[in-house]
Write an enzyme that holds these catalytic residues in place. Sequence first.
Site, short mmCIF file in Angstrom:
data_model
loop_
_atom_site.label_atom_id
_atom_site.label_comp_id
_atom_site.label_asym_id
_atom_site.label_seq_id
_atom_site.Cartn_x
_atom_site.Cartn_y
_atom_site.Cartn_z
N GLU A 21 -2.49 -3.46 6.64
CA GLU A 21 -0.99 -3.35 6.33
C GLU A 21 -0.42 -3.12 7.69
OE1 GLU A 21 0.93 0.17 5.41
OE2 GLU A 21 -0.98 1.19 4.98
N LYS A 155 -2.88 11.76 1.79
CA LYS A 155 -2.52 12.87 2.33
C LYS A 155 -1.96 14.02 1.33
CE LYS A 155 -1.24 11.50 6.78
NZ LYS A 155 -0.99 10.13 7.00
#
Length: 301
Positions: A21, A155
């Site tokens: 990405e 995260k």
Amino acid sequence: MTLSAEVQVALAAGQPVVALESTIISHGMPYPENLATARRVENIVRQEGATPATIAVVGGRLRVGLSDVELTAFAARDDVVKVSRRDLPMVVARGLDGSTTVAATMIISALAGIEVFVTGGIGGVHRGAPETFDVSADLLELARTPVAVVCAGAKSILDLGLTLEVLETHGVPVLGFKTDRFPAFFVRDSGFGVDTQVDSVDELAAIVRTKWDLGLGGGVVVANPIPRDVEMEPALADGAIRQAIGEAATAGVTGKDVTPFLLSRIESLTKGASLVANRALIENNALVGARLAAALVATRR
Ligand code: PSU
Ligand code: MN
């Protein structure tokens, strides 16, 4: 859509290709570490015998495989638009440049016929989502688009428990690579388990291929924990995350700006320690992703 020459050749020959990405380059890491990481990840994929395809939108065209000049521009510029599923039509129609999130990269990977995509961490359900409704489009893309996404979990800027619930609702398997714990990006154990532990890339490939052969479609999360020697001190990561989330609320940050704001604050608050971990874990994901791409090609024969 434009494929780079090497990607076109590899796909036509049925050789392994790994999508990468570009939002992680433009909005996930500072310059010049972002460029060094992007190059290093491409090299790791190559060393493993697969072809890297960094995905972005350039001048309104869907691009699969960037040149080094383009990669450098995406890393150095600060005016590249972050493009998720919602943003694709505007950026393409207007002929703009955009970096693709996990969701948009999955869409373009699937269009190009690429089955494996390597990133750092996926988006998910943000803490406080019961009030803000802030749920990343990445999760809905995993529900519908047939690409295996190799990541180091997510995260804990996110509510990982709710993130796993949404993935379950949408039928997205979360496979722990050599672990039964769902990793939390900087640390190997989020405190949550995965759906199942898988100890080899061949078995990962078998499960992914079987999902698609069954007509179930959609994505799979391959959760690959950060290597032990670069794992962060949980208290350091948690403290920075908590403070960053507080600052985002105070500053009134909303929508697509939330994640980039948090990533950049965490990096400053940990004085760069998060960046070291970030680089190491994505390199480790590239290794596993390239091997998975090869194993998936073998299941087609
Ligand atoms: N999480 C990270 N690093 C990142 C991102 C998420 O640890 O770089 C990026 C990815 O591109 C991901 C996007 O797809 O942020 C999610 O943004 P949002 O929460 O706005 O959907
Ligand atoms: Mn969001």
